[in-house]
Design a protein around this motif. Structure first.
Motif, PDB file in Angstrom:
ATOM      1  N   LEU A 183      13.925  92.051  51.168  1.00 43.46           N
ATOM      2  CA  LEU A 183      13.961  93.474  51.513  1.00 43.46           C
ATOM      3  C   LEU A 183      13.151  93.752  52.782  1.00 43.46           C
ATOM      4  O   LEU A 183      13.595  94.496  53.663  1.00 43.46           O
ATOM      5  N   SER A 184      11.960  93.191  52.860  1.00 42.08           N
ATOM      6  CA  SER A 184      11.101  93.407  54.033  1.00 42.08           C
ATOM      7  C   SER A 184      11.769  92.914  55.310  1.00 42.08           C
ATOM      8  O   SER A 184      11.774  93.601  56.341  1.00 42.08           O
ATOM      9  N   LYS A 185      12.351  91.718  55.247  1.00 39.38           N
ATOM     10  CA  LYS A 185      12.989  91.150  56.429  1.00 39.38           C
ATOM     11  C   LYS A 185      14.230  91.938  56.830  1.00 39.38           C
ATOM     12  O   LYS A 185      14.475  92.192  58.013  1.00 39.38           O
ATOM     13  N   LEU A 186      15.023  92.351  55.838  1.00 42.41           N
ATOM     14  CA  LEU A 186      16.245  93.095  56.139  1.00 42.41           C
ATOM     15  C   LEU A 186      15.921  94.483  56.695  1.00 42.41           C
ATOM     16  O   LEU A 186      16.572  94.953  57.620  1.00 42.41           O
ATOM     17  N   ARG A 187      14.906  95.138  56.116  1.00 38.69           N
ATOM     18  CA  ARG A 187      14.514  96.447  56.655  1.00 38.69           C
ATOM     19  C   ARG A 187      14.039  96.312  58.095  1.00 38.69           C
ATOM     20  O   ARG A 187      14.388  97.121  58.957  1.00 38.69           O
ATOM     21  N   SER A 188      13.260  95.281  58.361  1.00 38.11           N
ATOM     22  CA  SER A 188      12.771  95.057  59.726  1.00 38.11           C
ATOM     23  C   SER A 188      13.934  94.816  60.689  1.00 38.11           C
ATOM     24  O   SER A 188      13.961  95.362  61.799  1.00 38.11           O
ATOM     25  N   LEU A 189      14.904  94.014  60.270  1.00 40.98           N
ATOM     26  CA  LEU A 189      16.082  93.747  61.107  1.00 40.98           C
ATOM     27  C   LEU A 189      16.832  95.033  61.408  1.00 40.98           C
ATOM     28  O   LEU A 189      17.233  95.287  62.558  1.00 40.98           O
ATOM     29  N   LEU A 190      17.026  95.847  60.401  1.00 46.11           N
ATOM     30  CA  LEU A 190      17.774  97.094  60.588  1.00 46.11           C
ATOM     31  C   LEU A 190      17.020  98.071  61.472  1.00 46.11           C
ATOM     32  O   LEU A 190      17.602  98.713  62.344  1.00 46.11           O
ATOM     33  N   GLU A 191      15.719  98.196  61.239  1.00 49.52           N
ATOM     34  CA  GLU A 191      14.925  99.135  62.036  1.00 49.52           C
ATOM     35  C   GLU A 191      14.862  98.706  63.496  1.00 49.52           C
ATOM     36  O   GLU A 191      14.821  99.565  64.390  1.00 49.52           O
ATOM     37  N   THR A 192      14.869  97.400  63.747  1.00 45.39           N
ATOM     38  CA  THR A 192      14.896  96.918  65.128  1.00 45.39           C
ATOM     39  C   THR A 192      16.154  97.388  65.842  1.00 45.39           C
ATOM     40  O   THR A 192      16.145  97.669  67.040  1.00 45.39           O
ATOM     41  N   GLY A 193      17.243  97.507  65.072  1.00 46.58           N
ATOM     42  CA  GLY A 193      18.501  97.997  65.637  1.00 46.58           C
ATOM     43  C   GLY A 193      18.722  99.474  65.403  1.00 46.58           C
ATOM     44  O   GLY A 193      19.872  99.930  65.336  1.00 46.58           O
ATOM     45  N   GLN A 194      17.644 100.247  65.240  1.00 46.68           N
ATOM     46  CA  GLN A 194      17.695 101.700  65.038  1.00 46.68           C
ATOM     47  C   GLN A 194      18.417 102.080  63.746  1.00 46.68           C
ATOM     48  O   GLN A 194      19.033 103.140  63.647  1.00 46.68           O
ATOM     49  N   GLY A 195      18.338 101.196  62.753  1.00 47.07           N
ATOM     50  CA  GLY A 195      18.955 101.463  61.474  1.00 47.07           C
ATOM     51  C   GLY A 195      17.919 101.733  60.402  1.00 47.07           C
ATOM     52  O   GLY A 195      16.752 101.997  60.680  1.00 47.07           O
ATOM     53  N   PHE A 196      18.337 101.640  59.136  1.00 47.49           N
ATOM     54  CA  PHE A 196      17.430 101.917  58.024  1.00 47.49           C
ATOM     55  C   PHE A 196      17.880 101.150  56.791  1.00 47.49           C
ATOM     56  O   PHE A 196      19.028 100.694  56.691  1.00 47.49           O
ATOM     57  N   LEU A 197      16.976 101.035  55.839  1.00 50.88           N
ATOM     58  CA  LEU A 197      17.268 100.490  54.514  1.00 50.88           C
ATOM     59  C   LEU A 197      16.552 101.350  53.488  1.00 50.88           C
ATOM     60  O   LEU A 197      15.324 101.485  53.531  1.00 50.88           O
ATOM     61  N   THR A 198      17.310 101.948  52.585  1.00 49.06           N
ATOM     62  CA  THR A 198      16.760 102.763  51.507  1.00 49.06           C
ATOM     63  C   THR A 198      17.086 102.107  50.178  1.00 49.06           C
ATOM     64  O   THR A 198      18.261 101.860  49.876  1.00 49.06           O
ATOM     65  N   VAL A 199      16.065 101.819  49.387  1.00 48.72           N
ATOM     66  CA  VAL A 199      16.294 101.240  48.065  1.00 48.72           C
ATOM     67  C   VAL A 199      16.822 102.324  47.130  1.00 48.72           C
ATOM     68  O   VAL A 199      16.244 103.405  47.026  1.00 48.72           O
ATOM     69  N   LEU A 200      17.925 102.024  46.466  1.00 46.00           N
ATOM     70  CA  LEU A 200      18.486 102.948  45.476  1.00 46.00           C
ATOM     71  C   LEU A 200      17.983 102.577  44.092  1.00 46.00           C
ATOM     72  O   LEU A 200      17.173 103.270  43.506  1.00 46.00           O
ATOM     73  N   THR A 201      18.453 101.452  43.552  1.00 49.09           N
ATOM     74  CA  THR A 201      18.000 101.015  42.231  1.00 49.09           C
ATOM     75  C   THR A 201      17.188  99.734  42.362  1.00 49.09           C
ATOM     76  O   THR A 201      17.519  98.864  43.165  1.00 49.09           O
ATOM     77  N   ALA A 202      16.134  99.657  41.578  1.00 47.57           N
ATOM     78  CA  ALA A 202      15.275  98.467  41.564  1.00 47.57           C
ATOM     79  C   ALA A 202      14.344  98.577  40.368  1.00 47.57           C
ATOM     80  O   ALA A 202      14.053  99.680  39.892  1.00 47.57           O
ATOM     81  N   PRO A 203      13.841  97.453  39.870  1.00 44.87           N
ATOM     82  CA  PRO A 203      12.811  97.516  38.827  1.00 44.87           C
ATOM     83  C   PRO A 203      11.598  98.293  39.332  1.00 44.87           C
ATOM     84  O   PRO A 203      11.298  98.286  40.529  1.00 44.87           O
TER      85      PRO A 203
END
Length: 447
Positions: free
Chosen positions: A385-405
């Protein structure tokens, strides 16, 4: 809070509510709440202290009275519909009441000639589609849990699904709405026609607000005629070929109603080929569908991609399976997320997703908007999750967690918002919900 204190608080709440609830309203003490509802609620709240009651108001007026009383008493409230997306977003802080709009389920007006329909928030999408189908119409949204999802919940979470390509997002389909404010007043905006007025664009403001500004109680949607015919084309192969195909299709005159890039893991799970995938749905008159499908096949063949065609009985199960794979967790440690990226960078991201997850991560990204979904199942999910969020934010994107423990959400902030609009969002929250009773902690920045 001790058990005795919790019981005393519940009795005080019950005493206040008894004076305003009508005879039809269902108020269920926590110990009598259905097991499946308990699971949903417990996964959505931050503490181990459960709410006191689950309430089903049967009228908008009763809903308004409950919200007004909760505001006066400073009771935190978790509003929902059927509860299918109750655990999306941040963990809610200490709600005393869970209020479901599932019994507000009337179709109020169907203006067939105007292509509009007005419904209460608790109407299920599946039920509305059946009613609209009788008049050869439909509402072009394809959300998670389509059989259970209510229209209020779909708008509150802005859960459009695959039809975004052809019809836009949920906010583009809402012509008007009514909301219960925290002071108990029912406010209305918009109507059966689109009209811009001074002030807030309430339809857009409340789409994706996660019930943190008010409780949606009624909605008017723009609907569309049922399409005569439908066909799905899938291209699969190496990332370079899919990248060129997406660029060509994006610049072409093709008009798919659904178009998504699929990760290798998703292609494998669907059993539709090898490598990365591009899935396109064409709907309309048969001649146009055939012409557009053939054009996509030609594009794929020139790039060395494998093409497959799905028609009639094969097509709907394919899209249903696609939606289920990306939204329904297979293990207790699964994480689902909503993502966004600049469309021209989506293939690069899918490559990195496949590499990071050994092609086990499931990903789907809309061709036009760059919005998409992920499902991750791994012991290393926090790192992923950390790596994917960083990748997306570098490209002006985002990652929002919907469901998770819960432990994941406690360690990894679900929204991860770092933009400059947080002060504006705080001001809006203060204006609409000054006592912070509506889903506290569920939205961006802990709002």
């Amino acid at each position: 809070m001790t058990t005795a204190n919790t019981e005393d608080a519940a009795k005080q709440i019950a005493a206040k509510l008894e004076t305003l609830l009508d005879s039809q309203t269902e108020i269920i003490p926590w110990e009598q709440v259905d097991y499946h509802w308990k699971q949903k609620i417990e996964s959505a709240i931050a503490s181990d202290t459960p709410p006191s009651y689950l309430i089903y108001p049967h009228t908008q007026e009763t809903l308004a009275q409950i919200i007004q009383t909760a505001n006066e008493q400073r009771w935190a409230v978790l509003p929902c519909g059927s509860g299918s997306k109750l655990n999306w977003g941040g963990l809610v802080k200490n709600p005393q009441l869970v209020i479901s709009t599932a019994r507000l389920n009337r179709i109020i007006e169907q203006a067939t000639g105007d292509l509009t329909v007005t419904v209460e928030a608790g109407v299920k999408l599946a039920d509305l589609q059946q009613t609209l189908k009788q008049h050869n119409q439909f509402l072009p949204v394809d959300p998670a849990y389509p059989e259970a999802a209510t229209l209020g919940g779909i708008v509150a979470t802005s859960d459009t699904g695959n039809w975004r390509q052809g019809y836009g997002g949920v906010k583009d389909l809402v012509l008007g709405l009514s909301i219960v404010r925290t002071d108990g007043k029912i406010a209305k905006a918009g109507g059966r026609v689109v009209k811009n007025v001074a002030g807030y664009d309430m339809m857009r403001l409340f789409s994706g607000s996660y019930s943190t500004l008010g409780v949606i109680c009624q909605l008017t949607f723009k609907v569309y005629p049922l399409l005569e015919s439908s066909q799905t084309v899938v291209l699969t192969g190496d990332a370079n070929g899919i990248e060129k195909a997406t660029a060509t299709i994006r610049m072409s005159s093709l008009t798919p109603t659904a178009a998504d890039v699929l990760s290798s893991g998703m292609v494998h799970q669907l059993g539709i080929g090898k490598g990365i995938g591009l899935i396109l749905r064409f709907q309309g008159i048969p001649e146009s569908i055939t012409q557009q499908s053939n054009q996509v096949k030609m594009i794929g063949q020139e790039l060395g991609l494998i093409d497959s065609i799905y028609r009639e009985d094969e097509e709907n199960p394919l899209w249903k399976r696609l939606q289920e794979l990306i939204t329904i967790s297979q293990t207790e440690s699964s994480v689902t997320a909503k993502i966004g990226i600049i469309p021209t960078q989506m293939i690069s991201f899918i490559r990195q997703l496949d590499q990071l997850t050994d092609e086990q991560g499931l990903g789907m990204i809309n061709l036009g908007s760059g919005l998409g979904s992920l499902l991750l199942e791994s012991e290393a999910v926090l790192s992923q999750l950390s790596k994917l969020r960083s990748l997306l934010e570098t490209g002006q994107g985002f990652l929002t967690v919907l469901t998770a423990p819960k432990p994941i959400k406690q360690q990894f902030e679900p929204w991860g918002y770092r933009g400059n609009a947080l002060d504006l969002m705080r001001n809006l929250k203060q204006k609409f919900d000054p006592n912070n009773i509506l889903s506290p902690g569920r939205f961006v920045g802990g709002l």
